[in-house]
Design a protein around this motif. Sequence first.
Motif, PDB file in Angstrom:
ATOM      1  N   GLU A  23      24.664  14.168  52.461  1.00  0.00           N
ATOM      2  CA  GLU A  23      25.972  13.981  51.674  1.00  0.00           C
ATOM      3  C   GLU A  23      25.531  13.877  50.383  1.00  0.00           C
ATOM      4  N   ARG A  41      29.808  16.139  60.885  1.00  0.00           N
ATOM      5  CA  ARG A  41      30.843  15.173  59.998  1.00  0.00           C
ATOM      6  C   ARG A  41      30.874  13.724  60.757  1.00  0.00           C
ATOM      7  N   ARG A  47      32.613  13.348  55.461  1.00  0.00           N
ATOM      8  CA  ARG A  47      31.050  13.365  54.767  1.00  0.00           C
ATOM      9  C   ARG A  47      30.411  13.942  55.795  1.00  0.00           C
ATOM     10  N   THR A  49      26.604  14.718  57.172  1.00  0.00           N
ATOM     11  CA  THR A  49      25.286  14.423  57.153  1.00  0.00           C
ATOM     12  C   THR A  49      24.337  14.860  58.790  1.00  0.00           C
TER      13      THR A  49
END
Length: 123
Positions: A23, A41, A47, A49
């Motif tokens: 992110e 997510r 976010r 990652t």
Amino acid sequence: MANRTSTQSLRSRVRYHFRGNAEGSTLRLSLGCLLDLELRRVGSGKRLTFGQTGEAKLSQWMADNARVCWVEHDEPWTLESELISQLDLPLNLDQNRHNAFHAQLKEIRARARQRARELPISA
């Protein structure tokens, strides 16, 4: 970054690339996508990652394969555009549309983001 001012030091930026997550690091995002790690997510769902496991795998891959070096310069921002235009920097997307890998990397990252949006939010 001639027209952008960073509030971070070089040390903090490099540390985040090596220890942060996708992110906050475009380098980690690109490498993780190229290594076929699953982007997800997390948290509120905004976010993206590679999750704890994927980020750990990426950190280990970087520890084994990535190296950092630099040179001191009084005005480093004056060099960035010139270096990007002259060197083959396939993972650098900013100011680098001329690179042969630019479009392919953008597409790989876009597909990973789209897949992440289709999956449920990861814990």
